[in-house]
Design a protein around this motif. Structure first.
Motif, PDB file in Angstrom:
ATOM      1  N   VAL A  19       0.834  -1.199   0.000  1.00 62.82           N
ATOM      2  CA  VAL A  19       0.000   0.000   0.000  1.00 62.82           C
ATOM      3  C   VAL A  19       0.871   1.253   0.000  1.00 62.82           C
ATOM      4  CG1 VAL A  19      -2.054  -1.006   1.075  1.00 62.82           C
ATOM      5  CG2 VAL A  19      -0.193  -0.182   2.518  1.00 62.82           C
ATOM      6  N   VAL A  20       0.337   2.293  -0.621  1.00 60.52           N
ATOM      7  CA  VAL A  20       1.014   3.593  -0.674  1.00 60.52           C
ATOM      8  C   VAL A  20      -0.035   4.666  -0.398  1.00 60.52           C
ATOM      9  CG1 VAL A  20       2.725   2.791  -2.348  1.00 60.52           C
ATOM     10  CG2 VAL A  20       0.613   3.883  -3.152  1.00 60.52           C
ATOM     11  N   VAL A  58      13.049   5.369  -1.322  1.00 61.75           N
ATOM     12  CA  VAL A  58      11.640   5.023  -1.133  1.00 61.75           C
ATOM     13  C   VAL A  58      11.504   4.278   0.203  1.00 61.75           C
ATOM     14  CG1 VAL A  58       9.686   3.673  -2.011  1.00 61.75           C
ATOM     15  CG2 VAL A  58      11.175   4.914  -3.602  1.00 61.75           C
ATOM     16  N   THR A  59      10.730   4.853   1.107  1.00 63.75           N
ATOM     17  CA  THR A  59      10.613   4.258   2.447  1.00 63.75           C
ATOM     18  C   THR A  59       9.536   3.175   2.486  1.00 63.75           C
ATOM     19  OG1 THR A  59       9.082   6.027   3.099  1.00 63.75           O
ATOM     20  CG2 THR A  59      11.411   6.334   3.624  1.00 63.75           C
ATOM     21  N   ALA A  60       9.790   2.173   3.333  1.00 63.35           N
ATOM     22  CA  ALA A  60       8.837   1.079   3.541  1.00 63.35           C
ATOM     23  C   ALA A  60       8.726   0.848   5.042  1.00 63.35           C
ATOM     24  CB  ALA A  60       9.306  -0.186   2.834  1.00 63.35           C
ATOM     25  N   GLY A  61       7.594   1.206   5.615  1.00 60.77           N
ATOM     26  CA  GLY A  61       7.410   1.088   7.056  1.00 60.77           C
ATOM     27  C   GLY A  61       6.912  -0.283   7.470  1.00 60.77           C
ATOM     28  N   THR A  62       7.408  -0.766   8.622  1.00 57.97           N
ATOM     29  CA  THR A  62       6.950  -2.042   9.173  1.00 57.97           C
ATOM     30  C   THR A  62       6.802  -1.913  10.685  1.00 57.97           C
ATOM     31  OG1 THR A  62       9.096  -3.048   9.745  1.00 57.97           O
ATOM     32  CG2 THR A  62       8.386  -3.206   7.438  1.00 57.97           C
ATOM     33  N   ALA A  63       6.234  -2.944  11.305  1.00 57.32           N
ATOM     34  CA  ALA A  63       6.037  -2.945  12.753  1.00 57.32           C
ATOM     35  C   ALA A  63       7.336  -3.129  13.517  1.00 57.32           C
ATOM     36  CB  ALA A  63       5.045  -4.036  13.150  1.00 57.32           C
ATOM     37  N   LEU A 101       1.543   6.495   7.007  1.00 61.23           N
ATOM     38  CA  LEU A 101       1.290   6.300   5.579  1.00 61.23           C
ATOM     39  C   LEU A 101       0.230   7.270   5.096  1.00 61.23           C
ATOM     40  CD1 LEU A 101       1.183   2.428   4.991  1.00 61.23           C
ATOM     41  CD2 LEU A 101       2.556   4.066   3.694  1.00 61.23           C
ATOM     42  N   MET A 102      -0.880   7.332   5.810  1.00 61.21           N
ATOM     43  CA  MET A 102      -1.970   8.223   5.403  1.00 61.21           C
ATOM     44  C   MET A 102      -1.533   9.682   5.443  1.00 61.21           C
ATOM     45  SD  MET A 102      -5.434   6.534   6.977  1.00 61.21           S
ATOM     46  CE  MET A 102      -4.893   6.644   8.693  1.00 61.21           C
ATOM     47  N   GLY A 103      -0.618  10.002   6.365  1.00 58.69           N
ATOM     48  CA  GLY A 103      -0.131  11.376   6.477  1.00 58.69           C
ATOM     49  C   GLY A 103       0.966  11.728   5.498  1.00 58.69           C
ATOM     50  N   ASP A 114       6.371   6.259   2.401  1.00 58.01           N
ATOM     51  CA  ASP A 114       6.027   6.043   1.002  1.00 58.01           C
ATOM     52  C   ASP A 114       5.228   4.769   0.779  1.00 58.01           C
ATOM     53  OD1 ASP A 114       7.426   8.343   0.159  1.00 58.01           O
ATOM     54  OD2 ASP A 114       9.319   7.219   0.105  1.00 58.01           O
ATOM     55  N   SER A 115       5.472   3.749   1.606  1.00 56.49           N
ATOM     56  CA  SER A 115       4.843   2.456   1.337  1.00 56.49           C
ATOM     57  C   SER A 115       4.910   1.547   2.551  1.00 56.49           C
ATOM     58  CB  SER A 115       5.543   1.763   0.152  1.00 56.49           C
ATOM     59  OG  SER A 115       6.913   1.484   0.475  1.00 56.49           O
ATOM     60  N   SER A 116       4.174   0.449   2.461  1.00 59.00           N
ATOM     61  CA  SER A 116       4.265  -0.590   3.484  1.00 59.00           C
ATOM     62  C   SER A 116       3.771  -1.906   2.910  1.00 59.00           C
ATOM     63  CB  SER A 116       3.425  -0.228   4.716  1.00 59.00           C
ATOM     64  OG  SER A 116       3.520  -1.241   5.704  1.00 59.00           O
ATOM     65  N   PHE A 117       4.507  -2.976   3.223  1.00 55.58           N
ATOM     66  CA  PHE A 117       4.060  -4.330   2.901  1.00 55.58           C
ATOM     67  C   PHE A 117       3.318  -4.810   4.145  1.00 55.58           C
ATOM     68  CE2 PHE A 117       7.277  -3.518  -0.150  1.00 55.58           C
ATOM     69  CZ  PHE A 117       7.048  -4.339  -1.237  1.00 55.58           C
TER      70      PHE A 117
END
Length: 334
Positions: A138-139, A162-167, A205-207, A211-214
């Motif tokens: 999702v982006v 490109v950032t990818a956020g995780t827990a 992400l919403m803010g 950039d993204s998250s798996f």
């Protein structure tokens, strides 16, 4: 006559003993009580209220009704689910202590590398999965990408930006991110939210701070439905009925990438085959039931039934994959 009776008593006792041995040896119904004959403990490695716990309780309710004995949830959170797994691995293999686990079970060897007293594969009898939640990329709508191809092109044009956020480091989302990046030759900027869970990842992400998250589909389904996040691809062999408009990674040009989170039932190794068959049948029936499907859809999950040897092969394959990635990245749990 009394003397003859006394003299024949030992012979009579021997005959009775032989008869009892014959019954036990040749009459299985006489030799063992039908399973289950008492309450069954279902150990969960997470606190009450989380996705694994909710699915476990739904399965426990089904199993209790199907088998006529209570299936009691025993929450043992902590240490990356090691406490729960250890409790089951060391329990008697009699079917009365089971583990309701999830994909993170196969990450234990990768992150704890020899620091646990059980083998994530060999110490367990893998019964059945009952549900799965696919990973979805999702982006935020503000990111100028509309498709997976756009995302890959941006990541290649801006290596490491490109950032990818995780827990967190070593989370299922982290492994999902690394597996895709490695398969596609991308350099993504992993942003772990240690100890904070998925909620702040979704918020950022919403803010537009990420950039993204798996992410697991269940954790972002409301935001996808409301248009607050854009789903580019779903990591499953086929499209999810929950977001049928979202293509699979294969359809979107992402190769054979798949990264779903499974939820299922395991028992201590050495579980007798008749008991294993009873539990597998019960788990498979749960996954097929309409009540389970409704419950799972509400959690952003799909019903799934992978049992026996197929489940064991899947677990072993995941253990190998996650261990290789952890070694390459020098990942270790705190």
């Amino acid at each position: 006559m009394a003397r003859n009776f006394k003299r024949n008593m030992p012979l009579a006792l021997v005959n009775h003993a032989l008869a009892a041995i014959f019954l036990v040896a040749f009459c299985p119904a006489y030799a063992q009580t039908a399973y289950p004959s008492k309450p069954v403990k279902l150990v969960v490695g997470f606190a009450a209220g989380g996705p694994t716990d909710v699915v476990a309780r739904a399965f426990a309710d089904h199993a209790s009704k199907a088998l006529g004995q209570p299936f009691i949830i025993d929450n043992k959170p902590g240490a990356g689910t090691i406490i729960a797994a250890q409790a089951v691995a060391s329990a008697p293999a009699d079917g009365y202590t089971l583990l309701f686990g999830a994909t993170n079970h196969t990450m234990i060897p990768a992150l704890y590398q020899g620091r646990v007293k059980f083998d994530a594969v060999k110490s367990f009898r893998h019964l059945c999965t009952v549900a799965s939640s696919p990973t979805v990329l999702v982006v935020p709508p503000s990111l100028p990408v509309k498709t997976l191809a756009d995302y890959q092109a941006k990541a290649r044009a801006e290596p490491g930006r490109v950032t990818a956020g995780t827990a967190g480091v070593g989370s299922s989302g982290h492994f999902a991110t690394e597996i895709f990046a490695r398969a596609q030759g991308l350099q993504l900027n992993h942003v772990p939210y240690k100890g904070k869970g998925a909620a702040p990842v979704v918020t950022d992400l919403m803010g537009g701070q990420l950039d993204s998250s798996f992410a697991t589909l269940g954790s972002v389904l409301p935001q996808i439905k409301s248009g607050k996040l854009r789903a580019l691809a779903v990591g499953a062999p086929q499209r999810s009925a929950l977001v049928p408009e979202v293509p699979t990674f294969a359809e979107a040009g992402g190769g054979n990438y798949a990264a779903d989170v499974w939820y299922g039932v395991l028992a201590p190794a050495g579980l007798p085959e008749p008991i294993a068959q009873t539990l597998e049948r019960t788990a498979a029936d749960f996954a097929k039931s309409e009540s389970a499907a409704d419950k799972l859809r509400g959690l952003g999950m799909d019903a799934e039934s992978v049992c026996g040897n197929a489940f064991a092969i899947r677990v072993a394959r995941e253990v190998t994959t996650y261990s290789q990635i952890a070694k390459a990245l020098d990942l270790k749990a705190d």
